[in-house]
Write a protein that holds these residues in place. Structure first.
Motif, PDB file in Angstrom:
ATOM      1  N   MET A   1       0.854  -1.189   0.000  1.00 48.26           N
ATOM      2  CA  MET A   1       0.000   0.000   0.000  1.00 48.26           C
ATOM      3  C   MET A   1       0.899   1.250   0.000  1.00 48.26           C
ATOM      4  SD  MET A   1      -3.170   0.685   2.533  1.00 48.26           S
ATOM      5  CE  MET A   1      -2.485   1.658   3.853  1.00 48.26           C
TER       6      MET A   1
ATOM      7  N   GLU B   1      -7.408  10.288   0.642  1.00 51.04           N
ATOM      8  CA  GLU B   1      -8.822  10.061   1.001  1.00 51.04           C
ATOM      9  C   GLU B   1      -9.416   8.918   0.187  1.00 51.04           C
ATOM     10  OE1 GLU B   1      -9.809  14.582   2.552  1.00 51.04           O
ATOM     11  OE2 GLU B   1     -10.478  13.983   0.556  1.00 51.04           O
ATOM     12  N   SER B   2      -9.086   8.858  -1.106  1.00 51.40           N
ATOM     13  CA  SER B   2      -9.599   7.752  -1.940  1.00 51.40           C
ATOM     14  C   SER B   2      -9.070   6.420  -1.417  1.00 51.40           C
ATOM     15  CB  SER B   2      -9.152   7.880  -3.391  1.00 51.40           C
ATOM     16  OG  SER B   2      -9.470   9.127  -3.872  1.00 51.40           O
ATOM     17  N   LEU B   3      -7.800   6.420  -1.042  1.00 55.30           N
ATOM     18  CA  LEU B   3      -7.211   5.185  -0.505  1.00 55.30           C
ATOM     19  C   LEU B   3      -7.971   4.733   0.745  1.00 55.30           C
ATOM     20  CD1 LEU B   3      -4.789   3.129  -0.417  1.00 55.30           C
ATOM     21  CD2 LEU B   3      -3.609   4.785   1.013  1.00 55.30           C
TER      22      LEU B   3
ATOM     23  N   ASN C   1     -10.852  -0.277  10.221  1.00 57.28           N
ATOM     24  CA  ASN C   1     -10.057  -1.117   9.322  1.00 57.28           C
ATOM     25  C   ASN C   1      -8.628  -1.319   9.875  1.00 57.28           C
ATOM     26  OD1 ASN C   1      -7.939  -1.098   6.928  1.00 57.28           O
ATOM     27  ND2 ASN C   1      -9.814  -2.068   6.186  1.00 57.28           N
TER      28      ASN C   1
ATOM     29  N   GLU D   1     -11.069   5.457   1.609  1.00 53.64           N
ATOM     30  CA  GLU D   1     -12.428   5.008   1.229  1.00 53.64           C
ATOM     31  C   GLU D   1     -12.389   3.585   0.686  1.00 53.64           C
ATOM     32  OE1 GLU D   1     -15.677   6.008   1.583  1.00 53.64           O
ATOM     33  OE2 GLU D   1     -14.725   7.546   2.810  1.00 53.64           O
ATOM     34  N   SER D   2     -11.310   3.265  -0.068  1.00 49.92           N
ATOM     35  CA  SER D   2     -11.227   1.922  -0.659  1.00 49.92           C
ATOM     36  C   SER D   2     -11.061   0.855   0.425  1.00 49.92           C
ATOM     37  CB  SER D   2     -10.069   1.849  -1.661  1.00 49.92           C
ATOM     38  OG  SER D   2      -8.839   1.875  -0.960  1.00 49.92           O
ATOM     39  N   LEU D   3     -10.607   1.276   1.602  1.00 49.50           N
ATOM     40  CA  LEU D   3     -10.396   0.312   2.691  1.00 49.50           C
ATOM     41  C   LEU D   3     -11.574   0.283   3.663  1.00 49.50           C
ATOM     42  CD1 LEU D   3      -6.684   1.269   3.482  1.00 49.50           C
ATOM     43  CD2 LEU D   3      -7.443  -0.876   2.460  1.00 49.50           C
ATOM     44  N   GLU D   4     -12.197   1.446   3.873  1.00 50.50           N
ATOM     45  CA  GLU D   4     -13.301   1.509   4.846  1.00 50.50           C
ATOM     46  C   GLU D   4     -14.251   2.622   4.418  1.00 50.50           C
ATOM     47  OE1 GLU D   4     -12.069   1.770   8.996  1.00 50.50           O
ATOM     48  OE2 GLU D   4     -13.877   2.898   9.471  1.00 50.50           O
ATOM     49  N   SER D   5     -15.481   2.256   4.138  1.00 49.39           N
ATOM     50  CA  SER D   5     -16.431   3.248   3.657  1.00 49.39           C
ATOM     51  C   SER D   5     -16.668   4.321   4.739  1.00 49.39           C
ATOM     52  CB  SER D   5     -17.722   2.509   3.296  1.00 49.39           C
ATOM     53  OG  SER D   5     -18.753   3.411   3.165  1.00 49.39           O
TER      54      SER D   5
ATOM     55  N   GLN E   1      -5.943  11.911  -2.940  1.00 49.59           N
ATOM     56  CA  GLN E   1      -5.572  10.507  -3.198  1.00 49.59           C
ATOM     57  C   GLN E   1      -5.516   9.702  -1.896  1.00 49.59           C
ATOM     58  OE1 GLN E   1      -4.422  13.025  -4.811  1.00 49.59           O
ATOM     59  NE2 GLN E   1      -3.823  12.574  -6.897  1.00 49.59           N
TER      60      GLN E   1
ATOM     61  N   SER F   1     -12.901   8.498   4.807  1.00 48.33           N
ATOM     62  CA  SER F   1     -12.247   9.744   4.371  1.00 48.33           C
ATOM     63  C   SER F   1     -12.770  10.924   5.196  1.00 48.33           C
ATOM     64  CB  SER F   1     -12.452   9.983   2.873  1.00 48.33           C
ATOM     65  OG  SER F   1     -13.816  10.129   2.598  1.00 48.33           O
TER      66      SER F   1
END
Ligand code: FAD
Length: 503
Positions: A111, A121-123, A192, A125-129, A119, A132
């Motif tokens: 990672m 924040e996107s990372l 997460n 979000e991809s791990l835990e909704s 970017q 961000s």
């Protein structure tokens, strides 16, 4: 009295001469700040060059930084050089790293942490909704802590609680969650596991477990994600060279290969500082060498501020087993900073802090500066630095070092999917015994005293001796703590204390 930047240097004759022991970051910062105020300053350094734990060495075309590799909190460096009318750009060229660093959680599970917030924040979000938004809230509070902590609290000399008796500051201290642990704090925001590991990682710099570290230090997450990871072209030693040049311009005199072995004292005042070859007159002494060494080896028992029992009860930050490796090919699947978190941190942390022993399955860190900087390795080669955090005070033998070399190289090769060992053309290891021989480090510590709640501010070893009138301390074993920025600040704080006491 301050001499304005750019004005010709002139000693204030009425002020006593200062002898600084040690030319690490804290010693150089203290020396420069005092010279700038008109004191005559001599620095006595055991080694043949400045930098202390941040020295460097060159061999076979590779240039290795021996200690620090993470340039965090660029504002602290800017502020330091700025007060002398200079900027970091006058001495070295900084580059912001992107990605800031990579965390290796396991095979094919890497990672990279981007430099830019959208970017990151996107990372998240991809791990835990929803994480961000949580991150934004977490960092907003962390920014406030950074503002109060780094611009105010860390510049306090930690002499007494009265320094904190300013209503706003007192209120701030409580709003800074000093009584909650980082462990609890991070889990209030995130669930997460990878995010939690990421948010707890900067605490490792403070030398303590998240459970024992006050949540004040989420300011480190702000430093990590908002302020970023930087690199001075040519290596971290460029900062040292810049500081030495600035100190000399301010009138500081450096004397190398001068290991201080004793003091001559009269009526609780040091008059002379003695090295193996010379004796130096001193009106004020600033010791930036390891605090325990100065107390227990350079002072007689009746002049020590702290007993041996006191030191034995301190929680030291970890020591390290380090390998400096020159590789005769370029490596794949590595970034400049790589954190190998493919093992569980809890057992490793217990083997550092609770039951000190060589770790069973350690986490480790690899820095590969040649990925960013072609000057630190020959063409087509890689310069890597492998660091395993370990408990201070352990038995340190070449057989143990080799065992861990095999262990980490095996993991490194497997996780990055390439042969490395057969391409190693230069190898040097460094651990407890070297820290003791080179720096007189108590228990072979690498980073000084851990920043636990019970070892914060006024609870740290004092920057003024309780027994010797003109003896002051600075560096990573006193306020504000370990790390390059805190050591820089420590030197400035002690200079301010001395200037106040002798004006
Ligand atoms: C392996 C490692 C990695 C690190 N990584 C980072 C990082 O990435 N980022 C970061 O911010 N920080 C990092 N740190 C921490 C940082 O390097 C230190 O906190 C900082 O350099 C300490 O500075 P100092 O001036 O307190 O001490 P030192 O650098 O130890 O300076 C003390 C000086 O005193 C000298 N001395 C000792 N005894 C005597 C004597 N009797 N007479 C004369 N001179 C003497 C020593 O030779 C030395 O030069 C790291 C440290 C290590 C060891």
């Amino acid at each position: 009295m301050l001499i304005p930047a750019g004005k010709e240097f002139k000693y204030m004759k009425e002020q006593p001469k200062v002898v600084v022991i040690g030319a690490g970051f804290s010693g150089m910062a203290a020396a420069t700040s005092l010279a700038h105020r008109g004191f005559r300053v001599q620095v006595l350094e055991k080694h043949d060059k400045p930098g202390g734990r941040a020295r460097s060495f060159s061999v076979q075309g590779f240039t290795f930084d021996m200690g620090p590799s993470w340039y965090w909190m660029p504002d602290v460096f800017d502020k330091y050089f700025g007060q002398f009318g200079k900027s970091t750009a006058d001495f070295y060229k900084l580059q912001r790293l992107d990605p800031s660093y990579t965390v290796i959680f396991g095979p094919d599970d890497f990672m990279s942490i981007p430099a830019q917030m959208p970017q990151i924040e996107s990372l998240f979000e991809s791990l835990e909704s929803g994480s961000s938004k949580q991150l934004a809230a977490f960092l907003k509070q962390a920014a406030y802590k950074y503002e109060v902590g780094i611009n105010n609290l860390v510049y306090k000399p930690g002499r007494s609680l009265t320094e904190f008796l300013d209503w706003k500051l007192l209120l701030d201290v409580f709003r800074l969650d000093v009584l909650q642990s980082m462990h609890q704090h991070v889990r209030k925001y995130f669930r997460n596991e990878k995010i939690i590991k990421l948010m707890e990682f900067p605490i490792l710099f403070l030398g303590a477990m998240p459970q024992n570290t006050p949540a004040l230090y989420s300011l480190m997450n702000y430093a990590d994600m908002a302020l970023g990871t930087w690199y001075p072209q040519g290596g971290m030693f460029k900062i040292v060279e810049g500081m030495e040049a600035l100190a000399k311009a301010e009138g500081v005199e450096f004397l190398y290969n001068q290991e201080v072995v004793s003091f001559k004292t009269d009526k609780k005042t040091i008059n002379q500082v003695v090295t193996a070859t010379h004796t130096f007159e001193a009106g004020i002494v600033v010791a930036s060498a390891d605090y325990h060494h100065v107390e227990s080896k350079l002072l007689p028992p009746n002049q020590r501020s702290y007993s041996e029992a006191y030191w034995q009860k301190r929680v030291m930050a970890p020591s390290s087993l380090i390998f400096y490796l020159g590789i005769n090919k370029r490596l794949e699947n590595l970034q400049h900073h790589n954190l190998f978190f493919d093992e569980d941190f809890e057992p490793h942390a217990r083997e550092i802090y609770e039951r000190p022993q060589w770790p069973s399955n350690p986490l480790f860190y690899v820095s590969a500066p040649s990925i960013t900087d072609a000057t630190v390795a020959p063409a087509g080669c890689e310069n890597i630095f492998v660091l395993i955090p370990v408990a201070p005070g352990l038995e340190d033998t070449s057989a143990i070092r080799e065992k861990y070399y095999d262990l980490v190289m095996q993991r490194l090769e497997k996780l990055t999917k390439q042969a490395i060992r057969e391409h190693v053309v230069y190898k040097r290891s460094y651990a407890h015994q070297d820290f003791i021989t080179d720096y007189h480090a108590f228990k072979g510590n690498a980073y000084g005293l851990a920043n636990t709640l019970k070892q914060t501010a006024i609870l740290k070893p004092s920057l003024k001796s309780k027994k010797v009138k003109n003896l002051f301390y600075t560096g990573q074993l006193t306020v504000p703590g370990p790390g390059v920025p805190p050591s820089l600040i420590s030197g400035q704080v002690v200079a301010q204390e001395i200037a106040q006491a002798y004006s």
